[in-house]
Design a protein around this motif. Structure first.
Motif: not given
Length: 67
Positions: A6-12
């Protein structure tokens, strides 16, 4: 085959869309955000074949483990 991450954050997530778009299965996003940056982000996600799922801020916070 590696386990899903799971990735989270707009940039990531944006970086992953640029570098390994085929690795993204689904993206949860806040549908009320409609600025140009988000439109471009969702367009890239669609082109990558990611499933787009609308989610409110509380659900996003829970998914990210910050609530």
């Amino acid at each position: 085959m590696s386990s899903p991450k799971v990735l989270f954050g707009f940039h990531a997530v944006g970086v992953r869309l640029k570098t390994a778009p085929q690795s993204i299965i689904e993206i949860f996003y806040e549908p009320t955000r409609r600025d140009a940056r988000m439109r471009q982000f969702l367009e890239r996600a669609t082109e990558a074949g990611a499933r787009l799922i609308e989610a409110d801020g509380l659900r996003l916070a829970k998914l990210a483990g910050s609530h």
